[in-house]
Scaffold this motif. Structure first.
Motif, short mmCIF file in Angstrom:
data_model
loop_
_atom_site.label_atom_id
_atom_site.label_comp_id
_atom_site.label_asym_id
_atom_site.label_seq_id
_atom_site.Cartn_x
_atom_site.Cartn_y
_atom_site.Cartn_z
N SER A 55 83.45 134.94 -0.02
CA SER A 55 83.25 136.08 0.88
C SER A 55 82.92 135.62 2.30
CB SER A 55 82.13 136.98 0.35
OG SER A 55 82.52 137.60 -0.87
N ALA A 56 82.11 134.56 2.40
CA ALA A 56 81.72 134.06 3.72
C ALA A 56 82.92 133.54 4.50
CB ALA A 56 80.67 132.97 3.58
N LEU A 57 83.87 132.93 3.81
CA LEU A 57 85.07 132.41 4.47
C LEU A 57 86.07 133.52 4.83
CD1 LEU A 57 85.73 129.24 2.30
CD2 LEU A 57 85.27 129.23 4.76
N ASN A 58 85.86 134.70 4.24
CA ASN A 58 86.82 135.79 4.41
C ASN A 58 86.13 137.11 4.72
OD1 ASN A 58 89.52 134.47 3.41
ND2 ASN A 58 87.99 133.90 1.86
N PRO A 59 85.39 137.18 5.82
CA PRO A 59 84.68 138.43 6.15
C PRO A 59 85.65 139.58 6.35
CG PRO A 59 84.69 136.91 8.03
CD PRO A 59 85.17 136.13 6.84
N GLY A 60 85.34 140.70 5.70
CA GLY A 60 86.17 141.89 5.85
C GLY A 60 87.43 141.92 5.01
N LYS A 61 87.69 140.86 4.24
CA LYS A 61 88.90 140.80 3.42
C LYS A 61 88.71 141.53 2.09
CE LYS A 61 91.73 138.14 5.88
NZ LYS A 61 93.13 138.49 6.22
N ALA A 62 89.80 142.09 1.61
CA ALA A 62 89.80 142.73 0.29
C ALA A 62 90.39 141.76 -0.71
CB ALA A 62 90.62 144.01 0.33
N PHE A 63 89.69 141.56 -1.82
CA PHE A 63 90.15 140.60 -2.83
C PHE A 63 90.91 141.28 -3.97
CE2 PHE A 63 86.31 138.76 -0.89
CZ PHE A 63 86.87 137.62 -0.35
N ASP A 64 91.11 142.58 -3.86
CA ASP A 64 91.80 143.32 -4.92
C ASP A 64 93.17 143.81 -4.48
OD1 ASP A 64 90.91 145.17 -3.10
OD2 ASP A 64 89.98 146.52 -4.58
N LYS A 65 93.71 143.23 -3.41
CA LYS A 65 95.01 143.66 -2.90
C LYS A 65 95.99 142.49 -2.90
CE LYS A 65 93.12 147.24 0.14
NZ LYS A 65 93.02 147.73 1.54
N ALA A 66 97.09 142.65 -3.58
CA ALA A 66 98.14 141.63 -3.58
C ALA A 66 98.70 141.46 -2.17
CB ALA A 66 99.25 142.00 -4.55
N ASP A 67 99.07 140.24 -1.84
CA ASP A 67 99.65 139.86 -0.54
C ASP A 67 98.60 139.70 0.56
OD1 ASP A 67 102.28 139.67 -1.49
OD2 ASP A 67 102.61 141.82 -1.19
N GLU A 68 97.35 139.94 0.26
CA GLU A 68 96.29 139.69 1.25
C GLU A 68 96.15 138.18 1.44
OE1 GLU A 68 94.41 140.97 3.82
OE2 GLU A 68 93.08 142.20 2.57
N GLU A 69 96.07 137.72 2.69
CA GLU A 69 95.90 136.30 2.98
C GLU A 69 94.41 135.99 3.08
OE1 GLU A 69 97.99 133.75 3.48
OE2 GLU A 69 99.94 134.75 3.43
N ILE A 70 93.96 135.00 2.32
CA ILE A 70 92.56 134.61 2.34
C ILE A 70 92.46 133.10 2.47
CG2 ILE A 70 91.78 136.60 0.97
CD1 ILE A 70 91.69 134.73 -1.48
N PHE A 71 91.26 132.62 2.79
CA PHE A 71 91.00 131.19 2.85
C PHE A 71 90.27 130.76 1.58
CE2 PHE A 71 91.19 132.07 7.50
CZ PHE A 71 92.26 131.23 7.79
N VAL A 72 90.71 129.62 1.01
CA VAL A 72 90.15 129.13 -0.25
C VAL A 72 90.00 127.61 -0.19
CG1 VAL A 72 91.18 131.02 -1.59
CG2 VAL A 72 92.44 128.87 -1.29
N ALA A 73 89.23 127.08 -1.13
CA ALA A 73 89.09 125.63 -1.24
C ALA A 73 90.41 125.03 -1.72
CB ALA A 73 87.96 125.28 -2.21
N ASN A 74 90.80 123.93 -1.11
CA ASN A 74 92.08 123.29 -1.43
C ASN A 74 91.90 122.31 -2.60
OD1 ASN A 74 94.70 122.32 -1.27
ND2 ASN A 74 94.29 120.97 0.46
N VAL A 75 91.76 122.89 -3.80
CA VAL A 75 91.50 122.06 -4.97
C VAL A 75 92.58 122.16 -6.04
CG1 VAL A 75 88.99 122.03 -4.68
CG2 VAL A 75 90.05 123.89 -5.97
N VAL A 76 93.48 123.12 -5.92
CA VAL A 76 94.53 123.29 -6.94
C VAL A 76 95.87 123.49 -6.25
CG1 VAL A 76 92.95 124.30 -8.62
CG2 VAL A 76 94.22 125.79 -7.07
#
Length: 354
Positions: free
Chosen positions: A160-181
């Motif tokens: 959430s901290a890396l993606n303020p204001g982002k919705a995590f329940d919508k397909a095609d939403e661009e978010i920032f994540v840890a590059n582990v996979v």
């Protein structure tokens, strides 16, 4: 492990100070170690980057939360020992250089949420007692945010901290994540959009994946330290090839000591409760079965040991508590660590409980 990533526009701005609670992708990817090591109780871009680098080196810090706590310190000490460096749990310039020089890919990348990520079904509210789970068809995630956080080995708060204001329940939403996979579909789409280049074919992606995926030697021996809450994995030549934090037993139900064998490995296992376990808070006098799911009693992976009476290595519904709370006698790890370990274990691998 293959890591396909989308290039980010990195600024040359100064990185956030240690007390920053809302890190950005740029701040993490350009973070450099200062004179003081990252704090244990405050979100820090240096800590995030270090945790991601440790995860990618198969020296797991557990849940990536941006705070350099006990599990991250254990992982760093294991990394130092494997590299033959004198430094241990404290992040020094020597260790920082070793981490960053061997792996220069960005720690944070963009990811496009897929329809599968938000498909569910989700289980909210989540039952708190075992008996309340026995009649459910599956013990899935509570929310898409929880599913995405676990997919990228992160805490929900950091996501959430890396993606303020982002919705995590919508397909095609661009978010920032840890590059582990690896996430080839999203990496392909993102690269095509940014470069206007012709998208690579599935065959080209498969070839690239096969060529670039580093091979981990089969794990033939595990050394589990009950007091320290650590799992070290060794190959046939006795080289440590992976490390994980873990919760190992409790005073009430201690894990037996000795040398045992791995007898089976099961992804998405059913869980069968036996009244002989006498778990606190479970009133049933009859056995019952709980269907699979990441939030089930043993998470999404189970590794049986030749101890008997239901002992094993397994995942958990609460990755933030690994190494910090007691278990019912088993060895509890994050779901992703348990699965990674199980997928790389040799048949009848030896398990030493110290």
């Amino acid at each position: 492990m293959l890591r396909l990533w989308i290039p980010l526009l990195l600024s040359t701005a100064l990185v956030f100070p240690a007390q920053a609670t809302e890190p950005t992708a740029d701040a993490v990817n350009t973070a450099e170690l200062r004179k003081r090591p990252p704090a244990e109780d405050k979100t820090d871009p240096v800590a995030i980057r270090a945790q991601v680098l440790l995860d990618r080196a198969h020296v797991s810090p557990g849940e990536i939360d941006g705070r350099f706590g006990d599990n991250a310190q254990k992982a760093l000490a294991a990394f130092a020992a494997a590299k033959g460096l004198k430094s241990g749990a404290k992040l020094t310039q020597e260790l920082w250089a070793a981490l960053t020089q061997q792996d220069q890919e960005p720690a944070i990348v963009s990811y496009r949420i897929t329809k599968q990520d938000v498909k569910g079904p989700f289980l909210n509210p989540m039952p708190k007692k075992l008996e309340a789970m026995k009649d459910l068809p599956a013990i899935g995630y509570a929310t898409p945010r929880e599913a995405l956080a676990e997919k990228f080995h992160m805490s929900e708060d950091l996501l959430s901290a890396l993606n303020p204001g982002k919705a995590f329940d919508k397909a095609d939403e661009e978010i920032f994540v840890a590059n582990v996979v690896a996430f080839p579909e999203n990496a392909k789409d993102g690269r095509a959009e940014k470069s206007k280049a012709k998208p690579e074919s599935k065959a080209e992606f498969k070839d690239k994946k096969d060529q670039s995926k580093p091979k981990l030697a089969p794990i033939t021996r595990l050394a589990i330290n009950k007091d320290e809450g650590t799992v070290q994995a060794f190959d046939k030549d006795n080289h440590m090839v992976a490390f994980f934090p873990a919760t190992v037993g409790s005073e009430e139900k201690p894990t037996p000591e000795g040398t045992f064998k791995v007898t089976s490995r099961d992804a998405d296992p059913n869980y069968r409760y036996n009244p002989d376990y006498e778990f606190h808070g479970v009133k049933s006098q009859k056995p019952f079965t709980i269907k699979p799911g990441p939030n089930g009693p043993v998470g999404s992976y189970w590794i049986s040991l030749s101890i008997g009476n239901g002992y094993g290595i397994h995942g958990t519904a609460e990755p933030s508590k690994v190494g910090k709370t007691e278990s019912h006698g088993c060895v509890r790890m994050t779901n992703w660590d348990a699965r990674f370990l199980g997928e790389h274990l040799a048949k009848k691998a030896t398990v030493e409980m110290h």
